[in-house]
Design a protein around this motif. Structure first.
Motif, PDB file in Angstrom:
ATOM      1  N   LEU A   1      -9.701 -20.490 -21.994  1.00 21.52           N
ATOM      2  CA  LEU A   1      -8.678 -19.384 -21.342  1.00 21.52           C
ATOM      3  C   LEU A   1      -7.375 -19.969 -20.674  1.00 21.52           C
ATOM      4  CD1 LEU A   1     -11.443 -16.923 -19.300  1.00 21.52           C
ATOM      5  CD2 LEU A   1     -10.076 -16.669 -21.490  1.00 21.52           C
ATOM      6  N   ALA A   2      -7.050 -21.083 -21.084  1.00 16.41           N
ATOM      7  CA  ALA A   2      -5.713 -21.961 -20.652  1.00 16.41           C
ATOM      8  C   ALA A   2      -4.647 -21.244 -21.022  1.00 16.41           C
ATOM      9  CB  ALA A   2      -5.939 -23.367 -21.089  1.00 16.41           C
ATOM     10  N   ARG A   3      -4.698 -20.317 -22.060  1.00 12.98           N
ATOM     11  CA  ARG A   3      -3.651 -19.474 -22.543  1.00 12.98           C
ATOM     12  C   ARG A   3      -4.016 -18.039 -22.125  1.00 12.98           C
ATOM     13  NH1 ARG A   3      -2.785 -20.843 -28.345  1.00 12.98           N
ATOM     14  NH2 ARG A   3      -1.068 -18.941 -28.063  1.00 12.98           N
ATOM     15  N   PRO A   4      -2.931 -17.051 -22.092  1.00 13.85           N
ATOM     16  CA  PRO A   4      -3.218 -15.640 -21.980  1.00 13.85           C
ATOM     17  C   PRO A   4      -3.865 -15.364 -23.454  1.00 13.85           C
ATOM     18  CG  PRO A   4      -0.810 -15.994 -21.569  1.00 13.85           C
ATOM     19  CD  PRO A   4      -1.435 -17.556 -21.961  1.00 13.85           C
ATOM     20  N   THR A   5      -4.931 -14.616 -23.116  1.00 14.72           N
ATOM     21  CA  THR A   5      -5.778 -14.170 -24.091  1.00 14.72           C
ATOM     22  C   THR A   5      -6.147 -12.587 -24.392  1.00 14.72           C
ATOM     23  OG1 THR A   5      -7.321 -16.217 -23.686  1.00 14.72           O
ATOM     24  CG2 THR A   5      -8.326 -14.647 -24.923  1.00 14.72           C
ATOM     25  N   ALA A   6      -5.954 -12.393 -25.582  1.00  9.89           N
ATOM     26  CA  ALA A   6      -6.446 -10.924 -26.144  1.00  9.89           C
ATOM     27  C   ALA A   6      -7.897 -10.801 -26.593  1.00  9.89           C
ATOM     28  CB  ALA A   6      -5.342 -10.253 -26.932  1.00  9.89           C
ATOM     29  N   ILE A   7      -8.378  -9.983 -26.338  1.00 16.39           N
ATOM     30  CA  ILE A   7      -9.923 -10.075 -26.986  1.00 16.39           C
ATOM     31  C   ILE A   7      -9.957  -8.571 -27.879  1.00 16.39           C
ATOM     32  CG2 ILE A   7     -12.413  -9.782 -26.427  1.00 16.39           C
ATOM     33  CD1 ILE A   7     -11.095 -12.337 -25.356  1.00 16.39           C
ATOM     34  N   LEU A   8     -10.407  -9.051 -29.077  1.00 16.07           N
ATOM     35  CA  LEU A   8     -10.433  -7.767 -29.991  1.00 16.07           C
ATOM     36  C   LEU A   8     -11.818  -7.540 -30.248  1.00 16.07           C
ATOM     37  CD1 LEU A   8      -8.952  -6.427 -32.249  1.00 16.07           C
ATOM     38  CD2 LEU A   8      -9.083  -8.386 -33.809  1.00 16.07           C
ATOM     39  N   PHE A   9     -11.994  -6.121 -30.099  1.00 16.26           N
ATOM     40  CA  PHE A   9     -13.214  -5.529 -30.557  1.00 16.26           C
ATOM     41  C   PHE A   9     -13.113  -4.661 -31.737  1.00 16.26           C
ATOM     42  CE2 PHE A   9     -13.038  -6.420 -26.188  1.00 16.26           C
ATOM     43  CZ  PHE A   9     -14.512  -6.933 -25.780  1.00 16.26           C
ATOM     44  N   GLY A  10     -13.994  -4.684 -32.639  1.00 15.56           N
ATOM     45  CA  GLY A  10     -14.013  -3.782 -33.976  1.00 15.56           C
ATOM     46  C   GLY A  10     -14.879  -2.571 -33.996  1.00 15.56           C
ATOM     47  N   ASN A  11     -15.001  -2.140 -35.149  1.00 19.87           N
ATOM     48  CA  ASN A  11     -15.695  -0.908 -35.333  1.00 19.87           C
ATOM     49  C   ASN A  11     -17.073  -0.878 -35.036  1.00 19.87           C
ATOM     50  OD1 ASN A  11     -17.468   0.641 -37.921  1.00 19.87           O
ATOM     51  ND2 ASN A  11     -15.586   1.774 -37.152  1.00 19.87           N
ATOM     52  N   GLU A  12     -17.565   0.070 -34.584  1.00 21.86           N
ATOM     53  CA  GLU A  12     -18.922   0.301 -34.457  1.00 21.86           C
ATOM     54  C   GLU A  12     -20.135  -0.281 -35.374  1.00 21.86           C
ATOM     55  OE1 GLU A  12     -16.910   3.394 -31.739  1.00 21.86           O
ATOM     56  OE2 GLU A  12     -16.692   2.543 -33.818  1.00 21.86           O
ATOM     57  N   LYS A  13     -19.695  -0.232 -36.590  1.00 18.78           N
ATOM     58  CA  LYS A  13     -20.557  -0.265 -37.690  1.00 18.78           C
ATOM     59  C   LYS A  13     -20.359  -1.506 -38.315  1.00 18.78           C
ATOM     60  CE  LYS A  13     -22.308   1.468 -42.244  1.00 18.78           C
ATOM     61  NZ  LYS A  13     -22.289   2.450 -43.112  1.00 18.78           N
ATOM     62  N   ASP A  14     -18.909  -2.047 -38.410  1.00 16.22           N
ATOM     63  CA  ASP A  14     -18.614  -2.722 -39.708  1.00 16.22           C
ATOM     64  C   ASP A  14     -17.982  -4.080 -38.879  1.00 16.22           C
ATOM     65  OD1 ASP A  14     -19.212  -1.482 -41.921  1.00 16.22           O
ATOM     66  OD2 ASP A  14     -17.369  -0.518 -41.822  1.00 16.22           O
ATOM     67  N   GLY A  15     -17.645  -3.820 -37.384  1.00 17.94           N
ATOM     68  CA  GLY A  15     -17.166  -4.843 -36.423  1.00 17.94           C
ATOM     69  C   GLY A  15     -15.539  -5.190 -37.088  1.00 17.94           C
ATOM     70  N   VAL A  16     -15.261  -6.291 -36.801  1.00 13.51           N
ATOM     71  CA  VAL A  16     -13.684  -6.609 -36.979  1.00 13.51           C
ATOM     72  C   VAL A  16     -13.436  -6.822 -38.490  1.00 13.51           C
ATOM     73  CG1 VAL A  16     -13.141  -7.379 -34.679  1.00 13.51           C
ATOM     74  CG2 VAL A  16     -13.929  -8.894 -36.452  1.00 13.51           C
ATOM     75  N   SER A  17     -12.294  -6.531 -38.948  1.00 16.01           N
ATOM     76  CA  SER A  17     -12.009  -6.662 -40.309  1.00 16.01           C
ATOM     77  C   SER A  17     -11.984  -7.922 -40.864  1.00 16.01           C
ATOM     78  CB  SER A  17     -10.868  -5.736 -40.774  1.00 16.01           C
ATOM     79  OG  SER A  17      -9.639  -6.584 -40.121  1.00 16.01           O
ATOM     80  N   ALA A  18     -12.023  -8.297 -42.205  1.00  7.01           N
ATOM     81  CA  ALA A  18     -11.940  -9.572 -42.691  1.00  7.01           C
ATOM     82  C   ALA A  18     -10.540 -10.262 -42.220  1.00  7.01           C
ATOM     83  CB  ALA A  18     -12.252  -9.607 -44.076  1.00  7.01           C
ATOM     84  N   GLU A  19      -9.422  -9.483 -42.263  1.00  8.90           N
ATOM     85  CA  GLU A  19      -8.091  -9.875 -41.798  1.00  8.90           C
ATOM     86  C   GLU A  19      -8.157 -10.493 -40.484  1.00  8.90           C
ATOM     87  OE1 GLU A  19      -3.363  -8.625 -41.784  1.00  8.90           O
ATOM     88  OE2 GLU A  19      -5.017  -7.148 -42.552  1.00  8.90           O
ATOM     89  N   ALA A  20      -9.054  -9.454 -39.662  1.00  8.95           N
ATOM     90  CA  ALA A  20      -8.744 -10.004 -38.129  1.00  8.95           C
ATOM     91  C   ALA A  20      -9.385 -11.246 -37.930  1.00  8.95           C
ATOM     92  CB  ALA A  20      -9.393  -8.944 -37.312  1.00  8.95           C
ATOM     93  N   ARG A  21     -10.753 -11.425 -38.975  1.00  5.68           N
ATOM     94  CA  ARG A  21     -11.469 -12.524 -38.725  1.00  5.68           C
ATOM     95  C   ARG A  21     -10.750 -14.061 -38.834  1.00  5.68           C
ATOM     96  NH1 ARG A  21     -15.664  -9.320 -40.278  1.00  5.68           N
ATOM     97  NH2 ARG A  21     -15.609  -9.672 -42.459  1.00  5.68           N
ATOM     98  N   GLU A  22      -9.839 -13.427 -40.089  1.00  6.26           N
ATOM     99  CA  GLU A  22      -9.107 -14.823 -40.520  1.00  6.26           C
ATOM    100  C   GLU A  22      -7.926 -15.105 -39.809  1.00  6.26           C
ATOM    101  OE1 GLU A  22      -6.476 -15.193 -44.719  1.00  6.26           O
ATOM    102  OE2 GLU A  22      -8.428 -14.274 -44.963  1.00  6.26           O
TER     103      GLU A  22
END
Length: 262
Positions: free
Chosen positions: A139-160
């Motif tokens: 957390l040394a830098r400003p941070t955005a936390i990304l949450f994904g779809n209830e069933k599939d989670g975050v997308s492959a693009e988001a993970r990448e």
């Protein structure tokens, strides 16, 4: 006595930049207790952490996440819609959506680009190989936390494209928490740690505090009184931002930052 208290509060709000001279009349329209409550909550708000929701489809989950964001003082939520529209259940939000700044993003790529442009690193929730436990998120830098779809989670693009991935360690048989529960746990842990790591950078910038305080005062009024206040603010040149969403992304991506802020 009541007038004297009101005058003292007005001068404090003026000195702190929460109201300008041309907006001081607003303080006369609200009880002193309300003015102080709005101030106290606002001064604990942060733009150092943000939340992004990618295709969280369930209205109850959407609402519960907003409620947790508001409770832990995280002001900004970016929304990328999935198969269902973003329509959080008002019975669950308990009005939390009125005090947050939400931004509708067209797709996950644009959302991550905008977050990066604003100086944020993006951490996505993920159970895959290479993900770190929650307490290892830097957390040394400003941070955005990304949450994904209830069933599939975050997308492959988001993970990448995310700067990091994290999971919440568990000791039971089930693999993961409900997304709204995961958000609440993550926000509790990360706001606690970020407050220490960021110091003065944790708070919102002065311009944003001013804009939010005036907006919150307006949202505290009702009926004809609220409409009259709206007219007076618009006549004075104050740019109102009352919608639940910014229908385009200009406010999110192009407003002048105060440090690395959304």
């Amino acid at each position: 006595m009541h007038q004297h208290v009101h005058s003292d509060i007005q001068q404090m709000l003026l000195a702190e930049g929460l109201l300008s001279e041309r907006e001081l009349w607003l303080a006369d329209w609200l009880r002193p207790e309300r003015l102080l409550r709005l101030r106290d909550v606002l001064l604990r708000r942060t733009g150092y952490l943000a939340i992004a929701l990618e295709a969280v489809d369930d209205g109850h989950n959407q609402a519960a996440i907003l409620r947790s964001a508001e409770a832990f003082g995280v002001q900004h939520v970016a929304v990328i819609e999935g198969k269902q529209p973003f329509q959080p259940s008002k019975g669950v939000t308990q009005g939390a959506h009125k005090w947050l700044t939400l931004h509708r993003m067209p797709d996950i790529g644009r959302a991550i680009d905008l977050l990066h442009a604003r100086g944020f690193q993006v951490y996505a929730t993920d159970l895959g190989e290479g993900a770190q436990p929650l307490d290892a998120v830097d957390l040394a830098r400003p941070t955005a936390i990304l949450f994904g779809n209830e069933k599939d989670g975050v997308s492959a693009e988001a993970r990448e494209r995310a700067d990091g991935r994290f999971y919440i360690p568990m000791a039971g048989f089930v693999q993961s928490f409900n997304v709204s529960v995961a958000a609440a746990i993550a926000l509790y842990e990360l706001t606690r740690r970020a407050r220490e790591a960021a110091g003065d950078r944790y708070a919102l910038g002065a311009d944003e505090r001013h804009k939010l305080y005036v907006t919150w005062c307006l949202r505290s009024l009702h009926g004809a009184t609220r409409e009259e206040a709206r007219r007076r603010l618009e006549a004075s040149g104050f740019a109102l931002d009352e919608d639940l969403f910014d229908e385009d992304t200009r406010d999110f991506s192009e407003s002048e930052p105060d440090g690395a802020r959304v």
